[in-house]
Enzyme design. Structure first.
Site, mmCIF file in Angstrom:
data_model
loop_
_atom_site.group_PDB
_atom_site.id
_atom_site.type_symbol
_atom_site.label_atom_id
_atom_site.label_comp_id
_atom_site.label_asym_id
_atom_site.label_seq_id
_atom_site.Cartn_x
_atom_site.Cartn_y
_atom_site.Cartn_z
ATOM 1 N N GLU A 267 0.790 -1.242 0.000
ATOM 2 C CA GLU A 267 0.000 0.000 0.000
ATOM 3 C C GLU A 267 0.814 1.279 0.000
ATOM 4 O O GLU A 267 0.722 2.093 0.929
ATOM 5 C CB GLU A 267 -0.945 0.013 1.208
ATOM 6 C CG GLU A 267 -1.930 -1.137 1.212
ATOM 7 C CD GLU A 267 -2.932 -1.065 2.359
ATOM 8 O OE1 GLU A 267 -2.747 -0.246 3.272
ATOM 9 O OE2 GLU A 267 -3.901 -1.832 2.323
ATOM 10 N N GLU B 207 -5.532 -8.564 0.989
ATOM 11 C CA GLU B 207 -6.120 -8.194 2.282
ATOM 12 C C GLU B 207 -7.594 -7.896 2.090
ATOM 13 O O GLU B 207 -7.975 -7.206 1.134
ATOM 14 C CB GLU B 207 -5.496 -6.907 2.885
ATOM 15 C CG GLU B 207 -4.121 -7.069 3.452
ATOM 16 C CD GLU B 207 -3.577 -5.783 4.078
ATOM 17 O OE1 GLU B 207 -4.381 -4.906 4.491
ATOM 18 O OE2 GLU B 207 -2.342 -5.651 4.135
HETATM 19 C C1 PNW Z 1 -4.177 -1.763 5.745
HETATM 20 N N1 PNW Z 1 -7.267 3.839 4.943
HETATM 21 O O1 PNW Z 1 -4.050 -0.445 6.157
HETATM 22 C C2 PNW Z 1 -2.836 -2.361 6.095
HETATM 23 O O2 PNW Z 1 -2.188 -2.987 5.023
HETATM 24 C C3 PNW Z 1 -2.842 -3.210 7.315
HETATM 25 O O3 PNW Z 1 -1.553 -3.226 7.873
HETATM 26 C C4 PNW Z 1 -3.909 -2.704 8.273
HETATM 27 O O4 PNW Z 1 -3.846 -3.340 9.524
HETATM 28 C C5 PNW Z 1 -5.240 -2.936 7.611
HETATM 29 O O5 PNW Z 1 -5.293 -2.307 6.345
HETATM 30 C C6 PNW Z 1 -6.436 -2.468 8.439
HETATM 31 O O6 PNW Z 1 -6.377 -1.067 8.626
HETATM 32 C C7 PNW Z 1 -4.918 0.564 5.831
HETATM 33 O O7 PNW Z 1 -7.281 4.787 5.749
HETATM 34 C C8 PNW Z 1 -4.895 1.680 6.647
HETATM 35 O O8 PNW Z 1 -7.933 3.837 3.872
HETATM 36 C C9 PNW Z 1 -5.669 2.755 6.357
HETATM 37 C C10 PNW Z 1 -6.470 2.721 5.230
HETATM 38 C C11 PNW Z 1 -6.502 1.608 4.412
HETATM 39 C C12 PNW Z 1 -5.715 0.527 4.721
#
Ligand code: PNW
Length: 444
Positions: free
Chosen positions: A164, A355
């Site tokens: 990401e 994911e």
């Molecule tokens: C992902 N957003 O993070 C990550 O790859 C993981 O490590 C994390 O634990 C998981 O999603 C759950 O949050 C994100 O704000 C963090 O759109 C923030 C966002 C999206 C994905």
């Protein structure tokens, strides 16, 4: 229950800083997340990843749980500062040995190892030299990728370079919510994006040289839906779509930045475009064996001139929400997958959902966690994958986020995403009802 193709990969995912703990053991150096989580006010309840799930010491128990669940694949990340404590130069044998042992433990359990090289824990020493604002970090990543490749390429099923890069850019370099906590607007955002992409391309080269079987990347995607019929909301949604869904994927699959992003950067931060050197886009567009898709919820967009993205993202009205407040909208996963097919056609490699998951306010009562909402979430998102496949998308696997409850970044331990409940006092693991549900689902 809809059918998924033969050979479908059933996985679960985690990330190093979120589960390993043991931050001062095995010769590990500091990362930006150690610094950030130890800075007052950054993480809910002052939580840190110092201990997390203590996976560094308990990985055998955790692999046994994966085996019990019936997983055919496990996505984990490698902590760069375990392998190169200073981010450059010397590799740390004890750090590599940990991932070597984990890989063997997985293979002995019949589970394919799917490592990610960078899931946000940049060595602090590199941050001190500018982190992703510094082009040299891409060269450092190439060296690191080669060191990991030499160790694991003979056994890893698929490598992901970055996790990401959009979230690193948005939350780490523009909004300051994640490490390293910068609020640099589009100039810094674009610099962090370009250097991550360059690092990716160089790492693909290094991994192939080291003999990797399959190489890809895990991007975060979200269809952008305007909240109203107002022109301003449509325009904001189109702009966020370009930044979130095309900024990283167009260079990767087409070798060019989207025109909408180039326009935006030349208006607000023209000097950032000088960071693109000749040959960079060819490096970035190195062919991929697969594309990893991380999906959580659509971007439901209202125009917001105050935001560096020109957009405010809120939940989708009338839909179920997770504990995090994220909307449960499985058809937006179908759309994500079919949009990739529509935009990139045959230039889109096979897809794995790397994911998908939800946090819930799970409680352990009499040894049991009744998380029906999570089982329903995963079933609905598997159906959404099957619907995309029926419409021509080539999707070959699904990794649930996450195997176990863990350190959820700025939210600390307050958001539980796991199929396995973790008591962070005792480190006791308890499979939730969703674990038992998924076990039956995998078993067919
Ligand atoms: C992902 N957003 O993070 C990550 O790859 C993981 O490590 C994390 O634990 C998981 O999603 C759950 O949050 C994100 O704000 C963090 O759109 C923030 C966002 C999206 C994905």
């Amino acid at each position: 229950m809809s059918d998924l193709p033969a050979g479908f990969v059933w996985g679960a995912a985690t990330a190093a800083y979120q589960i390993e703990g043991a931050v001062a053991e095995g010769g590990r150096g500091a990362s930006v997340w150690d610094t950030f989580s130890h800075t007052a006010g950054r993480i809910k309840n002052g939580d840190t990843g110092d201990v997390a799930c203590d996976h560094f010491h308990r990985y055998k128990e955790d692999v046994a749980l994966m085996k019990e669940l019936g997983l055919t694949a496990y996505r984990f990340s490698i902590a760069w500062p375990r392998v190169q404590p200073e981010g450059r130069g010397r590799t740390n044998a004890a750090g590599l040995a940990f991932y070597d042992a984990l890989t063997d433990e997985l293979l002995n359990a019949g589970i394919q190892p799917w490592p990610t090289l960078f899931h946000w824990d940049l060595p602090q020493a590199l941050e001190d030299d500018g982190g992703w604002l510094n082009r040299d970090t891409a060269h450092r990543f190439e060296d690191y990728a080669f060191a990991v490749g030499e160790q694991l390429a003979d056994r890893a099923a698929g490598f992901m370079t970055l996790n990401e890069p959009f979230v690193v850019m948005a939350l780490g370099y523009m909004l300051g919510i994640h490490a390293p906590g910068h609020q640099l607007g589009l100039a810094g955002g674009f610099a962090s994006a370009h250097h991550q992409l360059l690092a990716h391309g160089m790492a693909v080269r290094a991994l192939r040289e080291a003999g990797a079987r399959q190489v890809g990347i895990a991007n975060n995607y979200a269809p952008a839906w305007p909240a109203t019929d107002r022109d301003a909301d449509h325009e904001a949604a189109a702009q966020l779509d370009a930044l979130h869904n095309h900024l990283f994927t167009d260079p990767l699959l087409r070798g060019q930045y989207p025109a909408a992003v180039l326009d935006l950067v030349s208006t607000h931060a023209p000097e950032a475009l000088n960071l693109i050197q000749s040959g960079d886009l060819a490096t970035i567009a190195a062919p991929l064996d697969f594309l990893g898709v991380n999906y959580y919820q659509p971007d439901h967009v209202t125009a917001d001139p105050q935001s560096p993205f020109g957009a405010k993202v809120e939940g989708v009205p009338g839909r179920e929400r997770t504990h995090f407040g994220w909307s449960v909208v499985p058809e937006a996963l179908t759309q994500t997958l079919t949009d990739l097919k529509a935009r990139y056609g045959d230039d889109c490699p096979p897809i794995y959902v790397t994911e998908s998951g939800c946090s819930q306010p799970d409680v352990l009562i009499d040894g049991r966690v009744r998380d029906e909402a999570r089982s329903r979430y995963h079933e609905a998102h598997l159906e959404a994958v099957a619907a995309a496949i029926a419409r021509g998308a080539d999707v070959r696997g699904y990794f649930a986020w996450s195997l176990m409850d863990n350190f959820e970044w700025a939210e600390g331990y307050s958001q539980r995403f796991g199929l396995v409940y973790v008591d962070f006092e005792t480190q006791e693991r308890t499979p939730k009802d969703s674990f038992h549900w998924l076990k039956r689902r995998i078993g067919g």
